[in-house]
Each structure stands twice: as structure tokens, then as C-alpha cells.
Scaffold this motif. Structure first.
Motif, PDB file in Angstrom:
ATOM      1  N   LEU A  40       0.824  -1.214   0.000  1.00  0.00           N
ATOM      2  CA  LEU A  40       0.000   0.000   0.000  1.00  0.00           C
ATOM      3  C   LEU A  40       0.857   1.262   0.000  1.00  0.00           C
ATOM      4  O   LEU A  40       0.343   2.366   0.126  1.00  0.00           O
ATOM      5  CB  LEU A  40      -0.908   0.020   1.228  1.00  0.00           C
ATOM      6  CG  LEU A  40      -2.019  -1.022   1.277  1.00  0.00           C
ATOM      7  CD1 LEU A  40      -2.829  -0.853   2.541  1.00  0.00           C
ATOM      8  CD2 LEU A  40      -2.921  -0.924   0.072  1.00  0.00           C
ATOM      9  N   GLU A  43       1.914   5.380  -3.024  1.00  0.00           N
ATOM     10  CA  GLU A  43       1.968   6.840  -2.956  1.00  0.00           C
ATOM     11  C   GLU A  43       3.330   7.317  -2.437  1.00  0.00           C
ATOM     12  O   GLU A  43       3.921   8.254  -2.968  1.00  0.00           O
ATOM     13  CB  GLU A  43       0.840   7.336  -2.030  1.00  0.00           C
ATOM     14  CG  GLU A  43       0.811   8.824  -1.770  1.00  0.00           C
ATOM     15  CD  GLU A  43       0.190   9.605  -2.907  1.00  0.00           C
ATOM     16  OE1 GLU A  43      -0.332   8.986  -3.850  1.00  0.00           O
ATOM     17  OE2 GLU A  43       0.250  10.840  -2.855  1.00  0.00           O
ATOM     18  N   LEU A 104       6.369  10.381   2.287  1.00  0.00           N
ATOM     19  CA  LEU A 104       5.932  11.775   2.210  1.00  0.00           C
ATOM     20  C   LEU A 104       6.831  12.658   3.072  1.00  0.00           C
ATOM     21  O   LEU A 104       7.216  13.765   2.665  1.00  0.00           O
ATOM     22  CB  LEU A 104       4.475  11.898   2.658  1.00  0.00           C
ATOM     23  CG  LEU A 104       3.444  11.371   1.654  1.00  0.00           C
ATOM     24  CD1 LEU A 104       2.070  11.278   2.293  1.00  0.00           C
ATOM     25  CD2 LEU A 104       3.384  12.266   0.426  1.00  0.00           C
ATOM     26  N   ALA A 223      -0.067  13.912  -4.902  1.00  0.00           N
ATOM     27  CA  ALA A 223      -1.463  14.252  -4.573  1.00  0.00           C
ATOM     28  C   ALA A 223      -2.458  13.111  -4.746  1.00  0.00           C
ATOM     29  O   ALA A 223      -3.492  13.262  -5.377  1.00  0.00           O
ATOM     30  CB  ALA A 223      -1.915  15.471  -5.385  1.00  0.00           C
ATOM     31  N   GLY A 224      -2.126  11.949  -4.189  1.00  0.00           N
ATOM     32  CA  GLY A 224      -3.099  10.854  -4.195  1.00  0.00           C
ATOM     33  C   GLY A 224      -3.067   9.953  -5.417  1.00  0.00           C
ATOM     34  O   GLY A 224      -3.841   9.011  -5.505  1.00  0.00           O
ATOM     35  N   TRP A 227      -2.702   6.233  -4.709  1.00  0.00           N
ATOM     36  CA  TRP A 227      -3.885   5.507  -4.231  1.00  0.00           C
ATOM     37  C   TRP A 227      -4.797   5.170  -5.384  1.00  0.00           C
ATOM     38  O   TRP A 227      -5.417   4.102  -5.409  1.00  0.00           O
ATOM     39  CB  TRP A 227      -4.616   6.331  -3.171  1.00  0.00           C
ATOM     40  CG  TRP A 227      -3.783   6.520  -1.946  1.00  0.00           C
ATOM     41  CD1 TRP A 227      -3.156   7.670  -1.557  1.00  0.00           C
ATOM     42  CD2 TRP A 227      -3.444   5.539  -0.973  1.00  0.00           C
ATOM     43  NE1 TRP A 227      -2.468   7.451  -0.392  1.00  0.00           N
ATOM     44  CE2 TRP A 227      -2.630   6.159  -0.015  1.00  0.00           C
ATOM     45  CE3 TRP A 227      -3.772   4.192  -0.823  1.00  0.00           C
ATOM     46  CZ2 TRP A 227      -2.119   5.481   1.094  1.00  0.00           C
ATOM     47  CZ3 TRP A 227      -3.270   3.526   0.277  1.00  0.00           C
ATOM     48  CH2 TRP A 227      -2.455   4.153   1.223  1.00  0.00           C
TER      49      TRP A 227
END
Lengths: 368, 364
Positions: A40, A43, A104, A223-224, A227
Motif C-alpha cells: 500500500l 503513494e 511523504l 497528490a493521491g 492511491w
């Protein structure tokens, strides 16, 4: 040709470029998940790749080296995930989330001082003259090499998974790691290599955002997108060509978003087109749910497909050419649409029917 | 050669020692990182972990600790219930935002009425907002078998858009000279969530967090629902034979975690944050995931973990103003903590053995 202020040729050419980051990341994740690992952290790997690519390109002046740097950065971060899940047998869901949070943080730490710098330009691959051909030019010949690379990678991943020995081993490990282990395959080593491949692909995807799409460095630049890439893998049923279709659908939404912000509203024709694609997906979902005992789903599917053209005709008759949508709501559209498509694709079928690898998310330890 | 061998039963010692070892390892590696950035690692670590509790400004910072720990604990307890049952609600940040927006909307709708019932109703509305937002992935999961991780996460981005719309549109302060942001709750006593004891940092959110921790502990250790949650997480098949309905469990866990996150959001927006603004949410929903794991998914452990994580926030701010440490370094530090925790956790279920260890392979 013009659809209420939006040129479809530019839109299609634009979506092919917009889709590249999520396409590359989703292809990498497809291989990872086919080997039975749920990472997962896409990102996080993308955003690290975006930084690694940007920094390398700025210092070397070469975009090609930049993409290489992005791949290395993404793979290095995925190495943490691989070590934790394959050596220390940590929970994959938790580790993947940690990877995103960590990625991040590291990227915003490492990116300090790179704001406001322009990276070297990634040029088009083919001669300008070809790109000048009307309609076909911008769509087929006008792109930089990464766009062609992403399509080539789709074909490569498809071919490797489907037709080669390596693909067979990867799938065996993902479907039943105990059997693969019994056959003598090093389950954790194979998974580790797949994770590294996924990291490198996500890294290149991220680098494309910071080097070609935006092109500059800002915090949380992806920015996502990571995901959405994860979601695309699920509703593509882990198949590379469907990943391409899914990525282009979302690339289309992204490209449209940019166009609409300029022209101020969604043209009716484009809206009809989106509705038609959604309707088609819904119809496929309904058809799959219908069984010989419940054939009533067929009329429902036809009805769903008939609605968008009907709305379009009624709209035309009433003289509506475009529909105004506030920018805020437009920016949530990709996420809402992802949920809608996810629901349609996953409804009413068991895990086996969706094509999910049977060992997905389970760690393997030989002592069991 | 080192190799792993599965323990017959999980080690009690390592279950409790893991977080401590992880924190120590994070301090060491974090210290190296800070040294590489040209800071004195001992000074930075002391500023983050010692000064907020015992340093010069501790009288003020101790209160800040409670302010930060409250929402983290509240959200993490809800998440831990789900994680225990194998239900992955990753979108607490979105539920936190929606709780704040819905609760604040109720309060601002009746501005400037003065009634002692306003704040309790807002609290209920906040819990409802978070609950409703969590019900979307829950219903999609139970009805359509949709992955709750992805849906709850997508909804964070949607919630952020709604928050932006609220701050610049429907909740914008009409007397705010056109600046984004709602009315400030500190100037609306009937709807405010003030400090209960001056200087302590304790507001209704902190009280709720501590009470919830105790209730959750009782739920998990004494109540049938807590037993079912643990059973479903450890042995899903056995749980089904036992008559545990997966649908009800998803609804319960997602609903509870959503409501708690919504509560946290409401207490934050009416108290420390003061108003709905575009960026009042500071990632508590994501940090709470680390808190939940650091606390071993145990409500009482989460209380401790919440304070530790609050320490990194408060101390991190200190380090950033006093020593010029970038704020992102703290985010890296927190991520590292979770990595080390997950890595060290292997010792709970496995032990390291030297040598080829053919005997164990033959035994099982």
C-alpha cells in the motif's frame, strides 16, 4: 472539431500523458500483487521517485538520468518494505501505510531548497514534422519517450505474466506460496524482486509528475495518484491491458479537469462520453452478476447503456451545450469515480472470480 | 547463519518490550539523521523528548501535550478496534474532517443563540458526521464487497474538498472581511470547547479520550462484542462458525471508529483550532494509525502511545523554532518509529536461532 470549447484531439493526447504516472505505478503494483504481496506504499514510492528524479535531473541536466534516479529512489524505498515484510514478516497493510507516511516525510525533507527550480525539459521522441500531422499527429507521434515507454511496459508486463516462465513462477508464488515453496522456488526472494520492480515503476511514474507533468518541485506533488493506481489494479482484475484502460480513463478525467478549469464548464458531449464509459462498466458489472437463474440482469444492462445517449439527446434538444461545475467539486471527481468503479467491479463476485491472487497479503514463512 | 523459528505461543515479554525497543532504535537512527543534517543529535533528542515535560517551558508545554494527545488517542482507539478485527479503516482523517464540519455547521446554524444544549448537540452531530462518513466504506464493503482500505482513503480527499468548500463557502464567516475560515468558536461561548482547568490543556476532548480508553478496555476484555472482534481478527473461520456476523462486525467497527474520529474533529475545531479553516486538520487521522500500532492495539497502551506521539509533535515544534529543525524531519521520525515497531514485532511471534536449524524444520 470542437466540443463546447474542448478539442478532443488535444484531450486524447493530453490524457495519454496524464495517465503515465498512474499507469506505470499500477503496472508495477500489478506485478507485486500477482506475486501475492499487497504494497500500500505506492503513494510514498511515487513521491520519493518524484523527488529522486527531480534532484537527479536538476543536478545532471539530463531528464533520462532523472527518470533513472526516480526508479532507483522508488526501488530503494520499496526495499524497506521488502525487508520488513519478507524478512521480518511484518503486516503488509501496516507496513505499506508506514511506507507512504515515511515517503511523504522524507520527500518533503529532502525537497527543501528545490522549490521554484525548473527541471530540464523532456523532449518529444519523434520529429516535429510527424507531430504536425492533423489529428493522428498529436495523438500518435507527439509524445515524449516516457509515454511510449509506459505503453511498451504494459505489453511487456502482459507478455511476461502470460507467456514466460518468469511470469508463471510469479503467479505460482502469488496463488499458492506453499506449493511454490514445495516445488523449490524461493518464495520470499521472488517476492522481494517483484517488490523492487514495483518500487522502480512507481518511482518512474513519480518522476514523470515532477519532470514532465507539473514540472517543478512542490511538497506532496503526487497528490493521491498512488492511491488511484492501487484502486486501478483492483478494478483491472490484476490484468495489464485493463490497467491501461483504467489509467487512460482516469487520465481522461484529469486532462478534462484542466480543460474545464479553462473553459468554465463541462461540455455536454464530453459529459455524455463519461456517462457512456461509466454506463458500459456498469453494464459489464451487471452482466457478470447475472446467472442462468437470474437472466433479468440483461435488460438492466441494456437500460443502463441507453440512459447516457438519451440524456445527451434531451440535452441537445433543450439547447444545453455545457454544464457549469464548481472547481472544488471537479477536483474530487477522480476519487468519487474511483469509488463508483470499484463498487461496480467488485460487487457480487467472490475473491476467486475477481482474479485476485489467492495468497494476496499473506506472509510466507517456511517453518509452517 | 541466523534464521527465524516460530514460537509455539506469542511471547508476553516481547509484546510489551517491542514498543520500548522501537522507540530506542528510532532515537538512535533519528539521532544519526539529525547529526547528518548538521544538528547536535543529543540536543535535538533532549528538546523533543525531555524539554516538553521537564524543561524550562514545561508548565505550558505539558498542557499542549494533552491537547495533541486527546484527538490521537480518541481516533486510535476506534481504529484499533477495527484493526483487531481485520477491518482496515484508513480514512480516519476524512471522518475527522466530516465530524468537524457537520458539528460546526450545527453550531453555526443557530449562531448567536445561547442555550446550554447547543454544545452537547454539536458533539452528537460531530459523532454523527464521522459515523456517516465511515458508513460509506462500511456499507460498500458489506453490500458490494468493495475494498474498505481504498474507499475510506479516497473519501479523505473528498472530505478535504468539502472542507475547502466549507471554509471558503457555506461556513465562511460573514464578518470575516472576505478571508476564508468560519466564525471563531472562542467568541461564541455556547458552542465553544474551552480549557476546563486553566493551563492544564484539558478540554472535553481529552476527557472523552480518557473515558473512551477505559470503556474500550472493558469492551475488549469483558464484553461479548470485544470477544467477537478479537476472534474475527485471529481466526475468521472460527468466528463464522461461532455465529459472528461479519456484516455486523464491519458496521460496528467502522461506525465506532468513524464516530470517535468525528468526535475528535469536533472537539478540535471548537477548542484548540477554534474555527473551520482550509487546513485545520493536521494529519491526526494518519498519525493515529501509528499510535494504534505503537499501543499494541490495546486501549491502555494507546493512551501511553498517544502521549509519546504528542511529545514528538510538541517537542518537534520546539526543535523547529529553537534549533531550526525542519518540520518534515518529525514526520520522518514518526514514520521511522512505525517501521522499527513493525520490524521488532517479529520477535513476538518468532525467535532468532543460530545455525542451520534442521531440527525445527523436521519437527513441524
Amino acid at each position: 472539431m470542437d466540443f463546447g470549447g474542448i478539442n478532443p484531439v488535444i484531450l486524447i493526447a493530453g490524457l495519454m500523458a496524464t495517465a503515465v504516472p498512474i499507469l506505470l505505478a499500477a503496472l508495477g503494483e500489478t506485478v507485486v500483487e500477482r506475486s501475492g504481496v499487497l504494497n500500500l506504499g505506492v503513494e510514498g514510492m511515487m513521491v520519493i521517485g518524484a523527488l529522486g528524479g527531480f534532484v537527479t535531473a536538476v543536478h545532471t541536466g539530463s531528464p533520462a538520468l532523472g527518470f533513472l534516479g526516480g526508479a532507483v529512489a522508488g526501488a530503494l524505498l520499496s526495499l524497506i518494505f521488502a525487508a520488513l515484510t519478507q524478512v521480518f514478516l511484518a503486516n503488509q497493510v501496516a507496513t505499506g501505510l508506514a511506507l507512504t507516511l515515511f515517503g511523504l516525510g522524507v520527500s518533503s525533507l529532502g525537497g527543501q531548497g528545490y522549490n521554484g527550480i525548473k527541471p530540464p525539459h523532456t523532449p518529444g521522441l519523434l520529429p516535429e514534422a510527424l507531430a504536425g500531422i492533423p489529428v493522428a499527429g498529436p495523438i500518435l507521434f507527439g509524445h515524449d519517450w516516457v509515454v511510449y515507454f509506459s505503453i511498451a511496459m504494459t505489453a511487456l508486463v502482459w507478455w511476461v505474466l502470460k507467456a514466460t516462465r518468469i511470469g508463471l513462477i510469479i503467479r505460482a508464488v502469488g496463488e499458492s506460496h506453499d506449493s511454490a515453496h514445495a516445488l523449490g522456488y524461493k518464495v520470499n526472494r521472488i517476492r522481494l524482486l517483484c517488490i523492487l520492480f514495483g518500487g522502480a515503476m512507481a518511482g518512474i511514474g513519480g518522476a514523470y509528475v515532477s519532470l514532465a507533468r507539473v514540472p517543478q518541485w512542490v511538497d506532496g506533488i503526487t497528490a493521491g495518484a498512488g492511491w488511484i493506481a492501487l484502486a486501478i489494479v483492483v478494478f483491472a482484475s490484476w490484468r495489464p491491458w485493463r490497467v491501461l484502460a483504467g489509467a487512460y480513463f482516469f487520465g481522461g478525467i484529469g486532462a478534462l479537469q484542466l480543460n474545464v478549469q479553462v473553459s468554465g464548464g463541462i461540455p455536454l458531449g464530453i459529459l455524455g462520453l463519461i456517462a457512456l464509459v461509466c454506463g458500459a462498466i456498469l453494464a459489464v458489472g451487471l452482466l457478470r452478476r447475472s446467472t442462468p437463474e437470474r437472466p433479468q440482469m440483461h435488460p438492466a444492462a441494456v437500460a443502463v447503456l441507453a440512459v447516457p445517449p438519451l440524456v445527451w439527446v434531451v440535452g441537445l434538444a433543450m439547447g444545453v451545450t455545457q454544464i457549469k461545475v464548481p472547481v472544488e467539486y471537479l477536483s474530487m471527481a477522480p476519487f468519487v469515480l474511483t469509488i463508483v468503479v470499484l463498487v461496480i467491479m467488485s460487487s457480487g463476485r467472490g475473491k476467486a472470480a475477481t482474479g485476485a491472487p489467492a495468497s494476496l497479503g499473506q506472509n510466507f514463512h517456511a517453518s509452517r | 547463519m541466523l534464521r527465524l523459528e516460530k514460537r509455539p505461543t506469542p511471547s508476553r515479554f516481547w509484546l510489551y518490550a517491542t514498543p520500548v525497543v522501537a522507540v530506542v532504535l528510532t532515537m538512535i537512527v533519528g539521532g544519526i539523521l539529525f547529526a547528518l543534517m548538521g544538528k547536535n543529535p543529543f540536543e535535538v533528542i533532549r528538546t523533543i523528548f525531555w524539554d516538553p515535560v521537564f524543561g524550562e517551558f514545561a508548565f505550558y508545554l505539558r498542557g499542549q501535550l494533552l491537547v495533541k494527545a486527546g484527538p490521537l488517542i480518541l481516533i486510535a482507539i476506534g481504529l484499533a478496534l477495527g484493526f483487531r478485527a481485520g477491518i482496515w479503516n484508513i480514512g480516519a482523517e476524512g471522518q475527522y474532517i466530516m465530524g468537524a464540519v457537520v458539528g460546526a455547521s450545527v453550531g453555526l446554524a443557530v449562531f448567536p443563540t445561547d442555550n446550554r444544549l447547543i454544545f452537547p448537540v454539536m458533539v452528537l452531530a460531530g459523532a454523527f458526521g464521522g459515523w456517516a462518513w465511515a458508513m460509506i466504506p462500511a456499507i460498500l464493503k458489506t453490500r458490494f464487497n468493495t475494498n474498505e482500505i481504498l474507499v475510506s482513503l479516497m473519501l479523505v480527499y473528498v472530505a478535504q474538498t468539502i472542507l475547502a468548500k466549507a471554509a471558503t463557502g457555506f461556513l465562511k464567516n460573514p464578518e470575516g472581511m472576505g478571508f476564508p475560515g468560519s466564525r471563531n468558536f472562542s467568541s461564541y461561548p455556547a458552542a465553544a470547547n474551552p480549557e476546563l482547568i486553566a493551563g492544564s490543556g484539558l478540554h472535553w476532548g481529552g476527557v472523552t479520550a480518557l473515558v473512551t480508553a477505559v470503556l474500550a478496555y472493558i469492551l475488549l476484555s469483558r464484553h461479548i462484542a470485544g470477544y467477537q472482534i478479537k476472534l474475527a481478527g485471529q481466526a475468521p473461520r472460527a468466528a463464522r462458525f461461532h455465529g459472528v456476523s461479519p456484516t455486523r462486525l464491519v458496521m460496528l467497527c467502522m461506525g465506532l471508529s468513524g464516530a470517535l474520529a468525528g468526535l475528535a474533529g469536533l472537539f478540535e475545531v471548537t477548542g484548540p483550532a477554534g474555527q473551520i479553516s482550509i487546513d485545520f486538520n493536521t494529519g491526526y487521522g494518519f498519525t493515529a494509525i501509528i499510535v494504534a500500532f505503537l499501543g499494541r492495539l490495546n486501549p491502555l497502551g494507546i493512551v501511553l502511545a498517544g502521549f509519546l506521539m504528542a511529545l514528538t509533535y510538541v517537542g518537534g515544534e520546539m526543535a523547529s523554532t529553537n534549533l531550526g529543525l525542519p518540520a518534515a524531519a518529525i514526520q520522518v521520525f514518526q514514520g521511522m518509529l512505525l517501521f522499527f515497531l513493525l520490524a521488532v514485532d517479529v520477535l513476538t511471534n518468532y525467535r532468532f536461532r543460530l545455525g542451520a536449524g534442521a531440527a525445527s524444520a523436521g519437527a513441524k
